[in-house]
Design a protein around this motif. Structure first.
Motif, short mmCIF file in Angstrom:
data_model
loop_
_atom_site.label_atom_id
_atom_site.label_comp_id
_atom_site.label_asym_id
_atom_site.label_seq_id
_atom_site.Cartn_x
_atom_site.Cartn_y
_atom_site.Cartn_z
N PRO A 69 0.80 -1.23 0.00
CA PRO A 69 0.00 0.00 0.00
C PRO A 69 0.83 1.28 0.00
N VAL A 70 1.97 1.27 0.69
CA VAL A 70 2.81 2.47 0.75
C VAL A 70 3.37 2.78 -0.64
N GLN A 71 3.92 1.75 -1.29
CA GLN A 71 4.47 1.95 -2.62
C GLN A 71 3.39 2.32 -3.63
N GLN A 72 2.24 1.66 -3.52
CA GLN A 72 1.14 1.95 -4.44
C GLN A 72 0.59 3.35 -4.23
N ALA A 73 0.59 3.81 -2.97
CA ALA A 73 0.18 5.19 -2.71
C ALA A 73 1.17 6.17 -3.33
N ALA A 74 2.48 5.86 -3.20
CA ALA A 74 3.50 6.72 -3.78
C ALA A 74 3.40 6.76 -5.30
N ASP A 75 2.93 5.64 -5.89
CA ASP A 75 2.78 5.58 -7.34
C ASP A 75 1.45 6.16 -7.81
N GLY A 76 0.63 6.62 -6.85
CA GLY A 76 -0.65 7.21 -7.22
C GLY A 76 -1.73 6.20 -7.58
N LYS A 77 -1.57 4.94 -7.15
CA LYS A 77 -2.58 3.92 -7.42
C LYS A 77 -3.61 3.95 -6.30
N VAL A 78 -4.74 4.55 -6.59
CA VAL A 78 -5.70 4.86 -5.53
C VAL A 78 -6.61 3.69 -5.18
N VAL A 79 -6.95 2.84 -6.15
CA VAL A 79 -7.90 1.76 -5.86
C VAL A 79 -7.33 0.76 -4.85
N PRO A 80 -6.09 0.29 -4.98
CA PRO A 80 -5.56 -0.60 -3.94
C PRO A 80 -5.55 0.06 -2.57
N LEU A 81 -5.30 1.35 -2.54
CA LEU A 81 -5.29 2.06 -1.26
C LEU A 81 -6.69 2.10 -0.65
N LEU A 82 -7.71 2.28 -1.49
CA LEU A 82 -9.08 2.27 -1.01
C LEU A 82 -9.45 0.91 -0.43
N LEU A 83 -9.05 -0.15 -1.12
CA LEU A 83 -9.35 -1.49 -0.61
C LEU A 83 -8.61 -1.77 0.69
N PHE A 84 -7.38 -1.29 0.79
CA PHE A 84 -6.63 -1.44 2.03
C PHE A 84 -7.33 -0.71 3.18
N ALA A 85 -7.86 0.47 2.89
CA ALA A 85 -8.60 1.22 3.91
C ALA A 85 -9.85 0.47 4.34
N LEU A 86 -10.53 -0.18 3.40
CA LEU A 86 -11.71 -0.95 3.74
C LEU A 86 -11.36 -2.13 4.66
N PHE A 87 -10.25 -2.81 4.36
CA PHE A 87 -9.79 -3.91 5.23
C PHE A 87 -9.54 -3.39 6.65
N LEU A 88 -8.83 -2.26 6.74
CA LEU A 88 -8.54 -1.70 8.06
C LEU A 88 -9.81 -1.30 8.80
N ALA A 89 -10.76 -0.70 8.08
CA ALA A 89 -11.99 -0.25 8.72
C ALA A 89 -12.79 -1.41 9.27
N VAL A 90 -12.90 -2.49 8.50
CA VAL A 90 -13.63 -3.67 8.98
C VAL A 90 -12.92 -4.27 10.19
N ALA A 91 -11.60 -4.30 10.18
CA ALA A 91 -10.85 -4.81 11.33
C ALA A 91 -11.10 -3.96 12.58
N ILE A 92 -11.16 -2.64 12.39
CA ILE A 92 -11.43 -1.73 13.52
C ILE A 92 -12.81 -2.00 14.09
N VAL A 93 -13.81 -2.17 13.22
CA VAL A 93 -15.17 -2.43 13.68
C VAL A 93 -15.24 -3.76 14.43
N LYS A 94 -14.62 -4.79 13.88
CA LYS A 94 -14.67 -6.12 14.51
C LYS A 94 -13.97 -6.12 15.86
N LEU A 95 -12.78 -5.54 15.92
CA LEU A 95 -12.05 -5.50 17.18
C LEU A 95 -12.74 -4.58 18.17
N GLY A 96 -13.30 -3.49 17.67
CA GLY A 96 -13.97 -2.54 18.55
C GLY A 96 -15.22 -3.09 19.19
N SER A 97 -15.88 -4.05 18.54
CA SER A 97 -17.07 -4.65 19.13
C SER A 97 -16.73 -5.51 20.35
N ARG A 98 -15.47 -6.01 20.41
CA ARG A 98 -15.04 -6.82 21.55
C ARG A 98 -14.25 -6.02 22.57
#
Length: 455
Positions: free
Chosen positions: A166-195
């Motif tokens: 994600p860091v390299q892809q962000a530096a290269d301006g590839k936005v879609v992989p970064l968006l998907l990475f953000a979605l993974f992180l967000a779901v992880a935050i929600v799941k961990l936050g529920s516990r």
């Protein structure tokens, strides 16, 4: 040093008049801002003055590069925001869900309707743009450093969408992989936050703070829009004249035709066929939302009115309304994230002579759906969503600048469509969950008020 001195003298000699004209117009626009003249009005004034200045410079055979430089600065500032903005706003909007159970029930239905209608809006925008061919009368050479890319294979397209570094892809301006990475992180935050909510609380607070800071930075950049529009349109007018600029009218026409088709066919059809209520009654009841959205051009400013309309006039339950409406202000952008990027992409391809293939059209629709998540609900940042789409298609970002002068006019219609999409989704979700009072909705206005008072 001698060369720098000579370059400075040469710039003053060849662009002195354009520099003076630019400073005079910038001073006028700043004065209008102090006099509380509306943002949209100042953008239109900048557009008009840019047309006049460009035509005068062209007639007098004078250089406009000095003014165009300011426009390039504006484009660079927009480009600066793309990666951090889309990552933080997507992460912030999804991670606010309290738990994954909510995400799987009301959340899944809400997000599915939001993104599904955005995808349909993108298809409508694409078809209308291909019919109208906005920008067909304008021909510009590709910006310096721009190279037409080769069409990748389908398997390569899929691989390019998956985050690997994600860091390299962000530096290269590839936005879609970064968006998907953000979605993974967000779901992880929600799941961990529920516990263990205390574990993710600092992260949520940090992301919220970063979102607010970026929101302020966006406002700083958007305030420069009247100046950037003047500079960019001046450069285009000086190069191509009035005959070329009038073709921007096709952008306005294509946008409003697409927005109207989406409003009537998609929203009206869903209300009639899925919720099984009278579309004319529905649209009459949500008029306050439409009026506020159209005039403020802000989904966030419309949110309080929309909540009242959804609960008091549509008779959707508070539980559904309080979930759908705020989420809609962050990720429901049928107009800004669906229709507009498709039209601008086709416009840019026409202007710069880039051929788009069927694969490009599929990518356009998919990226429009994903990039619409997290677009800030304030006037202007639809430009960021469009930048994401153009970047994914490998099109020059300068295409955004060419339509910036008419964007304020189109943004009113886009925001009204966005807000309508939120009310439609609230109705559909509530109907599916058994939390829609159909009898109260179908009652006359006077009866509806009585029922609301007895609730």
């Amino acid at each position: 040093m001698e060369q720098l001195h000579n370059n400075l003298l040469d710039a003053i000699r060849t662009n002195g008049i354009s520099f003076i004209a630019a400073l005079a117009v910038f001073a006028l626009l700043a004065w209008l801002a102090r006099k509380r003249i509306g943002f949209g009005s100042r953008v239109l004034i900048g557009l008009g003055l840019g047309v006049i200045a460009g035509i005068l410079l062209q007639t007098a055979d004078l250089e406009a590069a000095g003014i165009s430089t300011f426009g390039s600065i504006y484009v660079s500032l927009i480009r600066m925001l793309v990666i951090p903005l889309v990552f933080i706003l997507v992460l912030n909007s999804i991670s606010k869900l309290s738990n994954l159970d909510a995400l799987r029930t009301i959340g899944v239905k809400t997000v599915a309707w939001f993104l599904g209608t955005t995808g349909v809006a993108s298809v409508i925008g694409l078809l209308v743009a291909l019919l109208f061919k906005p920008g067909s009368g304008i021909s510009q050479s590709a910006p310096q450093g721009f190279e037409a890319r080769e069409v990748p294979t389908f398997s390569q397209v899929i691989l390019d969408l998956i985050p690997s570094n994600p860091v390299q892809q962000a530096a290269d301006g590839k936005v879609v992989p970064l968006l998907l990475f953000a979605l993974f992180l967000a779901v992880a935050i929600v799941k961990l936050g529920s516990r263990r909510p205390e574990t993710v609380r600092p992260v949520r607070e940090l992301v919220e703070s970063l979102a607010q800071i970026l929101h302020q930075v966006v406002k700083f950049v958007i305030r420069l829009t009247p100046y950037g529009v003047f500079a960019l349109i001046t450069g285009v007018a000086a190069r191509y004249g009035w005959e070329t600029l009038r073709d921007l009218g096709s952008v306005i026409a294509a946008s409003y035709v697409a927005l109207l088709l989406h409003f009537v066919l998609v929203f009206g059809g869903l209300v009639l066929l899925v919720a099984k209520v009278n579309p004319l009654r529905f649209f009459r009841k949500i008029y306050p939302t439409l009026a506020v959205a159209f005039t403020t051009r802000s989904s966030y400013a419309t949110l309080p009115v929309n909540l009242e309309v959804i609960t008091k006039r549509l008779h959707v339950s508070d539980r559904v309304a309080s979930f759908v409406a705020p989420l809609g202000a962050s990720i429901n952008f049928n107009g800004c994230g669906g229709v507009w990027p498709a039209i601008v992409a086709v416009f840019t391809a026409q202007v710069y002579g880039v051929s788009l293939t069927l694969t490009d059209y599929v990518i356009l629709v998919l990226v429009s759906i994903v990039s619409s998540i997290g677009v800030a609900g304030v006037p202007g940042p639809a430009t960021i969503s469009t930048t994401v789409v153009l970047t994914a298609l490998g099109l020059p970002l300068e295409g955004i600048a060419l339509v910036a002068g008419v964007e304020a006019l189109i943004d009113m219609g886009r925001t009204a469509v966005n807000a309508t999409g939120t009310t439609v989704t609230s109705l559909l979700v509530a109907n599916a969950e058994g939390e829609f009072d159909r009898d109260a909705f179908n009652a006359d206005e006077e009866e509806a008020d009585i029922l609301a008072g007895q609730a």
